[in-house]
Enzyme design. Structure first.
Site, PDB file in Angstrom:
ATOM      1  N   ARG A  27      -9.883   3.050  -4.055  1.00 42.00           N
ATOM      2  CA  ARG A  27      -8.498   3.556  -3.485  1.00 42.00           C
ATOM      3  C   ARG A  27      -8.802   5.195  -3.640  1.00 42.00           C
ATOM      4  O   ARG A  27      -9.953   5.491  -4.072  1.00 42.00           O
ATOM      5  CB  ARG A  27      -7.199   2.949  -4.136  1.00 42.00           C
ATOM      6  CG  ARG A  27      -7.291   3.572  -5.664  1.00 42.00           C
ATOM      7  CD  ARG A  27      -6.731   2.354  -6.340  1.00 42.00           C
ATOM      8  NE  ARG A  27      -5.332   2.069  -5.740  1.00 42.00           N
ATOM      9  CZ  ARG A  27      -4.365   1.149  -6.305  1.00 42.00           C
ATOM     10  NH1 ARG A  27      -4.848   0.642  -7.512  1.00 42.00           N
ATOM     11  NH2 ARG A  27      -3.231   1.124  -5.643  1.00 42.00           N
ATOM     12  N   ARG A  66      -7.566   2.774 -26.145  1.00 37.96           N
ATOM     13  CA  ARG A  66      -8.301   2.235 -24.869  1.00 37.96           C
ATOM     14  C   ARG A  66      -9.732   3.199 -24.804  1.00 37.96           C
ATOM     15  O   ARG A  66      -9.696   4.155 -24.978  1.00 37.96           O
ATOM     16  CB  ARG A  66      -7.594   2.407 -23.491  1.00 37.96           C
ATOM     17  CG  ARG A  66      -6.016   1.546 -23.675  1.00 37.96           C
ATOM     18  CD  ARG A  66      -6.315   0.743 -22.527  1.00 37.96           C
ATOM     19  NE  ARG A  66      -5.173  -0.394 -22.812  1.00 37.96           N
ATOM     20  CZ  ARG A  66      -5.044  -1.220 -21.774  1.00 37.96           C
ATOM     21  NH1 ARG A  66      -5.325  -1.278 -20.772  1.00 37.96           N
ATOM     22  NH2 ARG A  66      -4.190  -2.185 -22.056  1.00 37.96           N
ATOM     23  N   LYS A 105       7.423  -2.677 -11.316  1.00 39.52           N
ATOM     24  CA  LYS A 105       7.644  -2.961 -10.001  1.00 39.52           C
ATOM     25  C   LYS A 105       8.273  -4.228  -9.552  1.00 39.52           C
ATOM     26  O   LYS A 105       8.168  -4.497  -8.224  1.00 39.52           O
ATOM     27  CB  LYS A 105       6.146  -2.729  -9.221  1.00 39.52           C
ATOM     28  CG  LYS A 105       5.649  -1.369  -9.455  1.00 39.52           C
ATOM     29  CD  LYS A 105       4.311  -1.290  -9.122  1.00 39.52           C
ATOM     30  CE  LYS A 105       3.410  -0.320  -9.756  1.00 39.52           C
ATOM     31  NZ  LYS A 105       2.151  -0.357  -9.168  1.00 39.52           N
ATOM     32  N   ARG A 137       1.598  -7.362   4.813  1.00 38.52           N
ATOM     33  CA  ARG A 137       0.188  -7.834   4.362  1.00 38.52           C
ATOM     34  C   ARG A 137       0.599  -9.090   3.455  1.00 38.52           C
ATOM     35  O   ARG A 137      -0.522  -9.690   3.202  1.00 38.52           O
ATOM     36  CB  ARG A 137      -0.267  -6.746   3.619  1.00 38.52           C
ATOM     37  CG  ARG A 137      -0.633  -5.601   4.461  1.00 38.52           C
ATOM     38  CD  ARG A 137      -1.342  -4.244   3.721  1.00 38.52           C
ATOM     39  NE  ARG A 137      -2.450  -4.734   3.005  1.00 38.52           N
ATOM     40  CZ  ARG A 137      -3.206  -3.979   2.190  1.00 38.52           C
ATOM     41  NH1 ARG A 137      -2.511  -2.749   1.957  1.00 38.52           N
ATOM     42  NH2 ARG A 137      -4.518  -4.121   1.819  1.00 38.52           N
ATOM     43  N   PRO A 148       6.196   0.217  -2.744  1.00 36.90           N
ATOM     44  CA  PRO A 148       6.136  -0.308  -4.007  1.00 36.90           C
ATOM     45  C   PRO A 148       6.017   0.183  -5.447  1.00 36.90           C
ATOM     46  O   PRO A 148       5.696  -0.247  -6.124  1.00 36.90           O
ATOM     47  CB  PRO A 148       4.547  -1.086  -3.856  1.00 36.90           C
ATOM     48  CG  PRO A 148       4.607  -1.102  -2.184  1.00 36.90           C
ATOM     49  CD  PRO A 148       5.324  -0.039  -1.880  1.00 36.90           C
ATOM     50  N   GLU A 149       6.329   1.324  -5.444  1.00 40.59           N
ATOM     51  CA  GLU A 149       6.139   1.960  -7.131  1.00 40.59           C
ATOM     52  C   GLU A 149       7.726   2.075  -7.665  1.00 40.59           C
ATOM     53  O   GLU A 149       8.557   1.625  -6.729  1.00 40.59           O
ATOM     54  CB  GLU A 149       5.490   3.189  -7.045  1.00 40.59           C
ATOM     55  CG  GLU A 149       4.134   3.109  -6.490  1.00 40.59           C
ATOM     56  CD  GLU A 149       3.079   4.441  -6.627  1.00 40.59           C
ATOM     57  OE1 GLU A 149       3.339   5.094  -7.662  1.00 40.59           O
ATOM     58  OE2 GLU A 149       2.567   4.650  -5.483  1.00 40.59           O
TER      59      GLU A 149
END
Length: 305
Positions: A293, A183, A61, A134, A2-3
């Site tokens: 995570r 941010r 992605k 999943r 996934p990346e």
DNA sequence: CCCCTCACCTGATCGC
DNA sequence: TGCGATCAGGTGAGGG
């Protein structure tokens, strides 16, 4: 896979095989893999059947296969000067465990959720298996819209909020640094925010932060411009190196369209290396729980400043 | 608008 | 052999 590097490996594998290929039939084995498709399975199937893929694109992605507009399908066979731009695309997101496998028409794969039978004018018949343990990944038909920036590039509506990725030639470095500085959060959170910079996930965030010697919870507001610039350079470096090595595979779960693994797992310095010596200073890499995570880093090399 | 937590899911693997 | 616990690379809705 996934990346960004893993998704790009898949996109690059799909492009030559599916461009010009026609969707002969579709099998929805688990409708949950259409969670991002608005409308029922039949709508997906009806609209996709008979369609011809015009290419394979990616941002971050997400990847998508634009569809040749129906009215001009004929022009692919006998090219004309002006072909209308695609207005729809098959959007594919791999989630945590998705795979796209290209097979012959008789080969099946365990955990296949959606199967497309393709026929290509010169490559013959091909089976595309969307496999996903999943079911966080998905396929969807979506319309293409112009991005709000000046380039007016067309992306699927569900990709419109995703920022350009750092390997995109039009990635705006100055804009990224400005938004990052504004941010008020930890740097790893920011790196994982796909609306700020896309394509980075847990592995490459940890790797880039290790390379730039920055702690995952370093406040973005206190990150100096030189350190942020260095971090972005390390992000690019790790993504490019991983891409060159075919992506990161820990097991058979993450593979390219032919089912082969990448080799970048041998090049990891921090991710999954807890207990092993930091390749730079020799002190142990540690793993901490963060954002539900793991975060892997060296306490000595990576301190909050 | 920005930030953060949480729910969404399965099956391979491991320890008892 | 069996059973439960553990683990995983992502995302966006919704609350504060």
């Amino acid at each position: 896979m996934p990346e960004l590097p893993e998704v790009e490996v898949v996109r690059a594998g799909l492009e030559p095989a599916v461009t010009g290929a026609r969707v002969a039939s579709i099998e929805i084995l688990d409708a949950r893999s259409l969670r991002r498709h608005t409308g029922p399975s039949e709508d997906f199937t009806d609209r996709l059947e008979g369609a011809i893929f015009a290419g394979a694109s990616r941002r971050g992605k997400y990847m998508w296969l634009p569809l040749v507009p129906r009215a001009s399908q004929h022009s692919l066979i006998e090219p004309v000067e002006i072909t209308p731009a695609p207005t729809e695309a098959l959007v594919v997101h791999l989630g945590m465990s998705g795979q796209v496998l290209l097979r012959d028409r008789y080969t099946d794969d365990n955990l296949t959720r959606i199967r497309l039978e393709l026929s290509h004018p010169s490559h013959g018949d091909l089976r595309l298996n969307f496999v996903d343990q999943r079911i966080f990944g998905s396929m969807a038909l979506d319309s293409l819209v112009a991005t709000p920036d000046v380039l007016r590039e067309h992306v699927p509506t569900q990709v419109a909020h995703i920022a350009r990725d750092p390997l995109d030639p039009h990635f705006d470095e100055a804009l990224f640094l400005k938004r990052l500085a504004a941010r008020n959060t930890g740097i790893k959170r920011a790196l994982l925010d796909q609306s700020l910079i896309s394509g980075i996930g847990n592995i490459y965030a940890d790797e880039a932060l290790w390379a730039a010697r920055i702690h995952y919870d370093q406040p973005t507001g206190a990150l100096t411009r030189p350190r942020a610039t260095r971090l972005l350079a390390e992000v690019r470096a790790v993504l490019i190196k991983a891409l060159a090595e075919g992506g990161t595979s820990f097991d058979a779960q993450y593979v390219n369209v032919n089912g082969n693994s990448g080799y970048f797992s041998h090049s990891l310095n921090a991710y999954g290396q807890q207990g092993k010596p930091c390749p730079r200073c020799g002190r142990p890499i540690v793993r901490e729980q963060f954002m539900n995570r793991g975060s892997h880093f060296c306490r000595f090399c990576q301190k909050i400043r």
